[in-house]
Write an enzyme that holds these catalytic residues in place. Structure first.
Site, PDB file in Angstrom:
ATOM      1  N   ASP A 264      -3.125 -11.312   7.457  1.00  0.00           N
ATOM      2  CA  ASP A 264      -1.899 -10.550   7.739  1.00  0.00           C
ATOM      3  C   ASP A 264      -1.478  -9.985   6.384  1.00  0.00           C
ATOM      4  O   ASP A 264      -2.326  -9.870   5.477  1.00  0.00           O
ATOM      5  CB  ASP A 264      -0.822 -11.465   8.364  1.00  0.00           C
ATOM      6  CG  ASP A 264       0.401 -10.691   8.874  1.00  0.00           C
ATOM      7  OD1 ASP A 264       0.268  -9.963   9.864  1.00  0.00           O
ATOM      8  OD2 ASP A 264       1.496 -10.795   8.273  1.00  0.00           O
TER       9      ASP A 264
ATOM     10  N   LYS B 262       1.021 -18.510  14.145  1.00  0.00           N
ATOM     11  CA  LYS B 262       1.169 -17.707  12.923  1.00  0.00           C
ATOM     12  C   LYS B 262       1.406 -18.654  11.756  1.00  0.00           C
ATOM     13  O   LYS B 262       1.888 -19.763  11.954  1.00  0.00           O
ATOM     14  CB  LYS B 262       2.362 -16.754  13.066  1.00  0.00           C
ATOM     15  CG  LYS B 262       2.359 -15.578  12.123  1.00  0.00           C
ATOM     16  CD  LYS B 262       1.462 -14.451  12.568  1.00  0.00           C
ATOM     17  CE  LYS B 262       1.330 -13.386  11.514  1.00  0.00           C
ATOM     18  NZ  LYS B 262       0.664 -12.173  12.032  1.00  0.00           N
TER      19      LYS B 262
HETATM   20  P1  NDP Z   1      -1.257  -5.430   3.890  1.00  0.00           P
HETATM   21  O1  NDP Z   1      -0.832  -6.544   3.012  1.00  0.00           O
HETATM   22  O2  NDP Z   1      -2.656  -4.955   3.837  1.00  0.00           O
HETATM   23  O3  NDP Z   1      -0.306  -4.173   3.669  1.00  0.00           O
HETATM   24  C1  NDP Z   1       1.074  -4.272   3.835  1.00  0.00           C
HETATM   25  C2  NDP Z   1       1.698  -2.954   3.420  1.00  0.00           C
HETATM   26  O4  NDP Z   1       3.086  -2.972   3.759  1.00  0.00           O
HETATM   27  C3  NDP Z   1       1.624  -2.720   1.928  1.00  0.00           C
HETATM   28  O5  NDP Z   1       1.575  -1.358   1.681  1.00  0.00           O
HETATM   29  C4  NDP Z   1       2.944  -3.323   1.466  1.00  0.00           C
HETATM   30  O6  NDP Z   1       3.402  -2.791   0.250  1.00  0.00           O
HETATM   31  C5  NDP Z   1       3.878  -2.937   2.561  1.00  0.00           C
HETATM   32  N1  NDP Z   1       4.966  -3.920   2.638  1.00  0.00           N
HETATM   33  C6  NDP Z   1       4.856  -5.255   2.839  1.00  0.00           C
HETATM   34  N2  NDP Z   1       6.051  -5.845   2.801  1.00  0.00           N
HETATM   35  C7  NDP Z   1       6.937  -4.858   2.562  1.00  0.00           C
HETATM   36  C8  NDP Z   1       8.333  -4.831   2.424  1.00  0.00           C
HETATM   37  N3  NDP Z   1       9.077  -5.947   2.502  1.00  0.00           N
HETATM   38  N4  NDP Z   1       8.915  -3.615   2.220  1.00  0.00           N
HETATM   39  C9  NDP Z   1       8.180  -2.477   2.143  1.00  0.00           C
HETATM   40  N5  NDP Z   1       6.844  -2.454   2.272  1.00  0.00           N
HETATM   41  C10 NDP Z   1       6.235  -3.621   2.468  1.00  0.00           C
HETATM   42  O7  NDP Z   1      -0.863  -5.902   5.371  1.00  0.00           O
HETATM   43  P2  NDP Z   1      -1.379  -5.322   6.764  1.00  0.00           P
HETATM   44  O8  NDP Z   1      -1.665  -3.883   6.661  1.00  0.00           O
HETATM   45  O9  NDP Z   1      -2.402  -6.239   7.279  1.00  0.00           O
HETATM   46  O10 NDP Z   1      -0.080  -5.560   7.676  1.00  0.00           O
HETATM   47  C11 NDP Z   1       0.940  -4.578   7.870  1.00  0.00           C
HETATM   48  C12 NDP Z   1       1.725  -4.898   9.119  1.00  0.00           C
HETATM   49  O11 NDP Z   1       0.849  -4.891  10.249  1.00  0.00           O
HETATM   50  C13 NDP Z   1       2.411  -6.256   9.153  1.00  0.00           C
HETATM   51  O12 NDP Z   1       3.621  -6.156   9.886  1.00  0.00           O
HETATM   52  C14 NDP Z   1       1.424  -7.109   9.925  1.00  0.00           C
HETATM   53  O13 NDP Z   1       2.048  -8.228  10.521  1.00  0.00           O
HETATM   54  C15 NDP Z   1       0.966  -6.110  10.954  1.00  0.00           C
HETATM   55  N6  NDP Z   1      -0.307  -6.409  11.608  1.00  0.00           N
HETATM   56  C16 NDP Z   1      -1.463  -6.552  10.877  1.00  0.00           C
HETATM   57  C17 NDP Z   1      -2.653  -6.807  11.528  1.00  0.00           C
HETATM   58  C18 NDP Z   1      -3.943  -6.869  10.786  1.00  0.00           C
HETATM   59  O14 NDP Z   1      -4.983  -6.947  11.450  1.00  0.00           O
HETATM   60  N7  NDP Z   1      -3.973  -6.828   9.470  1.00  0.00           N
HETATM   61  C19 NDP Z   1      -2.711  -6.993  12.990  1.00  0.00           C
HETATM   62  C20 NDP Z   1      -1.466  -6.738  13.658  1.00  0.00           C
HETATM   63  C21 NDP Z   1      -0.315  -6.486  12.973  1.00  0.00           C
HETATM   64  P3  NDP Z   1       3.385  -3.696  -1.070  1.00  0.00           P
HETATM   65  O15 NDP Z   1       1.962  -3.680  -1.523  1.00  0.00           O
HETATM   66  O16 NDP Z   1       4.322  -3.020  -1.993  1.00  0.00           O
HETATM   67  O17 NDP Z   1       3.861  -5.084  -0.655  1.00  0.00           O
END
Ligand code: NDP
Length: 433
Positions: free
Chosen positions: A155, A115
């Site tokens: 991510d 990671k």
């Molecule tokens: P994105 O950046 O596309 O979206 C993240 C979302 O979560 C946004 O809506 C963001 O809001 C919100 N968010 C992030 N940090 C915080 C925080 N500290 N508090 C509240 N809301 C928060 O990321 P992904 O959708 O790719 O990832 C989401 C999760 O899924 C993560 O945990 C990631 O590790 C996991 N994941 C992703 C994969 C992938 O293929 N993309 C695969 C497996 C797991 P804001 O815009 O306000 O920051």
């Protein structure tokens, strides 16, 4: 904890995994001690940290900290995403790399765990600033990665745009047109269905859990958090199966749409305008917008946390249960606190941890690697079908591992045990390294 001071998310993840592996560890105690197996398992093979200098549109220079943690290569090249978020630190990247090792093992594909990322905040930055940052980040990272050694992906904060800039710089520095990153655009080696994979995979997992309990998907009400890649494609697949998704969120607040989320509007706001979820409520009458936390207070059958770590605590868990929620599956990595997880398990709710439930993303990344190696592209249907089968198999493995040790229905134990056993076998076969 003494060895890794201040790394609270890493300590949390290690404790959670080792606690749930207790029956396996007890059965092999002497051998593990002799081989220092758990010490090797919890110490990354390599940690790289580096300076990332870049200049903003006003000519001001900035310095961020870059990370790549190459955690475990027992079953394949390191594989795992890059996170760009101001909260990023070594403890968070280590927790994610550690979990990734077992998740990747569960997929059944030949990928090790890693990671990376940076404390850079992409919010409010221009395309040009994002490009400058990505180019600077890759100018150090390129010497540590490669199609057969370490293959990063997206991510939080890293989507198609960022992967494109990173890929361009890697190619420029090395001269290699190889599958060194996944999540690439379709015109330069990306895989169809990769964008959708984590969210679709999560819903395929929910389907297996429901089928196993003799239930159907049609008509169930679902609360989803986040509004990024995972949340959007979770909502899309859930709706295709006839479920009603009523919430989404971001780090500022959350929306409740009693009629079901209008996904075209969400995509317009998030994918085209790169806006905030608040704009959804502004555009649509009858939708509630709430500042801050609270998305888990709504009435739902199923909760799918898809934002970030520790976004669902014990109080949230109790409220979900009180409101009739009976199934939780994690789209994000470790979104439930330890106390919330324990509550789900003890109160008899169905609960699938992230390392199993969101493994569809990395699994499809591995399928992208396969396509790059053979220099061919598969159709959307081909990739989606493989993804669906992978999720069915993960459910089976998790369910069987839990049963094997007498903990039927405890998918936390099942996922950790099934993921762990394969890594241990591969490590043992390769000697003390
Ligand atoms: P994105 O950046 O596309 O979206 C993240 C979302 O979560 C946004 O809506 C963001 O809001 C919100 N968010 C992030 N940090 C915080 C925080 N500290 N508090 C509240 N809301 C928060 O990321 P992904 O959708 O790719 O990832 C989401 C999760 O899924 C993560 O945990 C990631 O590790 C996991 N994941 C992703 C994969 C992938 O293929 N993309 C695969 C497996 C797991 P804001 O815009 O306000 O920051």
């Amino acid at each position: 904890a003494e060895k890794n001071p201040g790394e609270k998310e890493f300590q949390q993840a290690v404790k959670e995994v080792l606690d749930s592996l207790r029956p396996v560890i007890e059965a092999n105690e002497e051998q593990y001690r002799k081989d220092a197996l758990l010490e090797r398992m919890t110490e990354p093979e390599r940690i790289i940290t580096f300076r990332v200098p870049w200049v903003d549109d006003n000519g001001q220079a900035h310095v961020n900290r870059g990370f790549r943690v190459q955690f475990n290569s027992a079953i394949g090249p390191y594989k795992g995403g890059l996170r760009l978020h101001p909260s990023v630190n070594l403890g968070i990247i280590k927790f994610l790399g550690f979990e990734q090792t077992f998740k990747n093992s569960l997929t059944g594909l030949p990928i090790g765990g890693g990671k990376g990322g940076s404390d850079f905040d992409p919010k409010g930055k221009s395309d040009r600033e994002i490009m400058k940052f990505c180019q600077s980040f890759m100018t150090e990272l390129y010497r540590h990665i490669g199609a057969d050694t370490d293959v990063p992906a997206g991510d939080i904060g890293v989507g198609g745009r960022e992967i494109g800039y990173l890929y361009g710089q890697y190619k420029r520095l090395t001269g290699l047109y190889e599958g060194v990153l996944t999540g690439k655009g379709l015109t330069y080696g990306g895989s169809l269905a990769r964008t959708e994979a984590t969210g679709y995979g999560l819903v395929y997992m929910v389907r297996e859990m429901l089928l196993n309990a003799g239930m159907t998907m049609e008509g169930k009400t679902v609360a989803v958090s986040g509004s990024g890649n995972v949340a959007i494609y979770t909502t899309e697949k859930a709706q295709q199966y006839g479920m009603k998704v009523v919430t989404l969120s971001d780090s500022n607040g959350w929306i409740y749409d009693p009629n079901g989320i209008d996904l075209d509007l969400v995509k317009q706001i998030k994918e085209v305008r790169r806006g905030r979820i608040k704009e959804y409520a502004e555009a649509k009458p009858g939708v509630e917008y709430h500042e801050g936390k609270g998305v888990w207070s709504v009435k739902c059958d199923i909760a799918l946390p898809c934002a970030t770590q520790n976004e669902l605590d014990l109080e949230d868990a109790k409220q979900l249960k009180a409101n009739g929620c009976f199934l939780v599956a994690e789209g994000a990595n470790m979104p439930s606190t330890r106390e919330a997880t324990d509550f789900f398990l003890e109160s008899g709710m169905m609960f699938m941890p992230g390392k199993a439930a969101n493994a569809g993303g990395v699994a499809t990344s591995a399928l992208e690697m396969s396509q790059n190696s053979e220099r061919l592209s598969w159709t959307f249907e081909e990739v989606d079908e493989k993804l669906h089968n992978i999720m069915i198999n993960i459910f089976k493995k998790v369910d069987e591992a839990a049963k094997k040790y007498g903990y039927e229905g405890n998918y936390v134990m099942g996922a950790n045990i099934a993921g762990f056993e394969k890594v241990v076998e591969a490590m043992n076969a390769q000697g003390i390294v």
